[in-house]
Design a protein around this motif. Sequence first.
Motif, PDB file in Angstrom:
ATOM      1  N   ASP A 321      50.269  54.516  22.406  1.00 40.90           N
ATOM      2  CA  ASP A 321      50.816  53.165  22.261  1.00 40.90           C
ATOM      3  C   ASP A 321      51.236  52.667  23.642  1.00 40.90           C
ATOM      4  O   ASP A 321      52.307  52.996  24.138  1.00 40.90           O
ATOM      5  N   PHE A 322      50.368  51.875  24.257  1.00 37.74           N
ATOM      6  CA  PHE A 322      50.648  51.415  25.607  1.00 37.74           C
ATOM      7  C   PHE A 322      51.714  50.325  25.651  1.00 37.74           C
ATOM      8  O   PHE A 322      52.134  49.937  26.744  1.00 37.74           O
ATOM      9  N   SER A 323      52.151  49.825  24.526  1.00 43.80           N
ATOM     10  CA  SER A 323      53.246  48.860  24.544  1.00 43.80           C
ATOM     11  C   SER A 323      54.549  49.507  24.995  1.00 43.80           C
ATOM     12  O   SER A 323      55.457  48.825  25.471  1.00 43.80           O
ATOM     13  N   ASN A 324      54.651  50.820  24.849  1.00 39.80           N
ATOM     14  CA  ASN A 324      55.846  51.537  25.294  1.00 39.80           C
ATOM     15  C   ASN A 324      55.624  52.280  26.602  1.00 39.80           C
ATOM     16  O   ASN A 324      56.433  53.132  26.974  1.00 39.80           O
ATOM     17  N   PHE A 325      54.553  51.957  27.303  1.00 34.26           N
ATOM     18  CA  PHE A 325      54.174  52.739  28.479  1.00 34.26           C
ATOM     19  C   PHE A 325      55.264  52.721  29.552  1.00 34.26           C
ATOM     20  O   PHE A 325      55.573  53.754  30.156  1.00 34.26           O
ATOM     21  N   SER A 326      55.871  51.569  29.799  1.00 38.27           N
ATOM     22  CA  SER A 326      56.899  51.454  30.841  1.00 38.27           C
ATOM     23  C   SER A 326      58.286  51.208  30.268  1.00 38.27           C
ATOM     24  O   SER A 326      59.223  50.922  31.020  1.00 38.27           O
ATOM     25  N   LYS A 327      58.423  51.316  28.947  1.00 40.96           N
ATOM     26  CA  LYS A 327      59.735  51.096  28.339  1.00 40.96           C
ATOM     27  C   LYS A 327      60.563  52.376  28.384  1.00 40.96           C
ATOM     28  O   LYS A 327      60.021  53.479  28.320  1.00 40.96           O
ATOM     29  N   VAL A 328      61.880  52.192  28.500  1.00 44.48           N
ATOM     30  CA  VAL A 328      62.779  53.325  28.676  1.00 44.48           C
ATOM     31  C   VAL A 328      63.910  53.251  27.659  1.00 44.48           C
ATOM     32  O   VAL A 328      64.161  52.215  27.042  1.00 44.48           O
ATOM     33  N   VAL A 329      64.592  54.391  27.499  1.00 41.03           N
ATOM     34  CA  VAL A 329      65.753  54.483  26.636  1.00 41.03           C
ATOM     35  C   VAL A 329      66.827  55.254  27.396  1.00 41.03           C
ATOM     36  O   VAL A 329      66.531  56.167  28.182  1.00 41.03           O
ATOM     37  N   SER A 330      68.071  54.883  27.209  1.00 44.00           N
ATOM     38  CA  SER A 330      69.160  55.519  27.939  1.00 44.00           C
ATOM     39  C   SER A 330      69.410  56.930  27.408  1.00 44.00           C
ATOM     40  O   SER A 330      69.309  57.203  26.215  1.00 44.00           O
ATOM     41  N   VAL A 331      69.729  57.832  28.320  1.00 41.33           N
ATOM     42  CA  VAL A 331      70.068  59.210  27.976  1.00 41.33           C
ATOM     43  C   VAL A 331      71.278  59.617  28.796  1.00 41.33           C
ATOM     44  O   VAL A 331      71.562  59.060  29.856  1.00 41.33           O
ATOM     45  N   ALA A 332      72.013  60.618  28.285  1.00 37.67           N
ATOM     46  CA  ALA A 332      73.188  61.113  28.995  1.00 37.67           C
ATOM     47  C   ALA A 332      72.754  61.823  30.270  1.00 37.67           C
ATOM     48  O   ALA A 332      71.969  62.768  30.233  1.00 37.67           O
ATOM     49  N   THR A 333      73.260  61.339  31.414  1.00 37.33           N
ATOM     50  CA  THR A 333      72.838  61.858  32.704  1.00 37.33           C
ATOM     51  C   THR A 333      74.036  61.895  33.644  1.00 37.33           C
ATOM     52  O   THR A 333      74.885  60.990  33.625  1.00 37.33           O
TER      53      THR A 333
END
Length: 366
Positions: A321-333
């Motif tokens: 699914d290339f619609s999510n290719f550059s999308k990100v989600v926050s993670v604990a860092t």
Amino acid sequence: MVFDIRKRIQDHLVERRIRRSRLVTKDGHCNIEFGNVKYGNHFAFLVDFWTTFVEFRWRFVLFFFIASFTLSWFIFSLLWFWIARNNGDLTWQNPPSNHTPCMWNVYGLTTAFLFSLETQTTIGYGVRAVTPQCPGAVALIIIQTLIGALIHCFMCGIIVSKISLPKKRAKTISFSEVAVICPKKDFLCLMIRVANLRKTMMIGSQIYGKLLRTTVKPDGETIIMDQVNIEFMMDAGKDNLFFVCPLTLYHVIDKASPFFEMAVDTLRKQEFELVVFLEGTAETTSSACQVRTSFIPQEIMWGYNFLPIISRSKEGKYRVDFSNFSKVVSVATAHCAYCFHNIMGHHLPSINAIDNVGFEVIDILE
């Protein structure tokens, strides 16, 4: 509304300034100028004329293609006109009825041009032809045929070479618009995503990076565009990537990494450019190609991870699914690499994840 227009103008100016300041654009072009080049060095481009012609833009190649043929036809038409004039074949010279011309039906400059065109392109309508009356005409038709063949081979070779340039294959290799920094298997990593848009493989693919920045040595020397090696890898290694689907590659931020001294609140204040290179051989043409892109501090997101894009449909097929290719989600860092290894503390930016409702997400081992 005025505020919205002003904000758009400011964003456009900022984006334009960033585009000018970066060395490598997102599509891989190098933003650099050469000044004060010695005049004699320009002749080096003429010596390597083949590369010079191949690197010309299409508009110039088409111009030279048309000009080379048209000019050669016209130059040889003048020679044919001169031969006809010396033999008295022209209409205004009033040749006698028993006169044998050098070329049949060549009695002016226009007919000489038509004869030159027909000779060089080997059309042969049968109306105009060389007679054995003039040895010079026989020699000239041989010379024009050979020169025309050379021009034809050269220009066709240039066009074929431009069409088959490896950089065209590089257009179907895509990098993510942003890079992310987040934990991965007990390490803090900088990660990027790359995809091959064709189903044909890239053989022997390898990826590496260069961090470009200005550094000042202890003795006061300033090095502009200092280069630092950045190693990218996968769990299976960094060479001979299995490039059948999009890959997420990572760089471990350890004490040897130039990103070790950076933190979430200082990253955007840094001045550097991360240039990423992907090299491989196209399976179809066996030609080596290199793909380049770059990331500036504003395009590196600390505390985020890429959304999954590899899924399995209900029919059991793997999909991307290339619609999510550059999308990100926050993670604990952790806020910095030092904190990640020594201090228990993370931050979690507020951002909503984007669900991929079309697929049944499964775990894919990288």
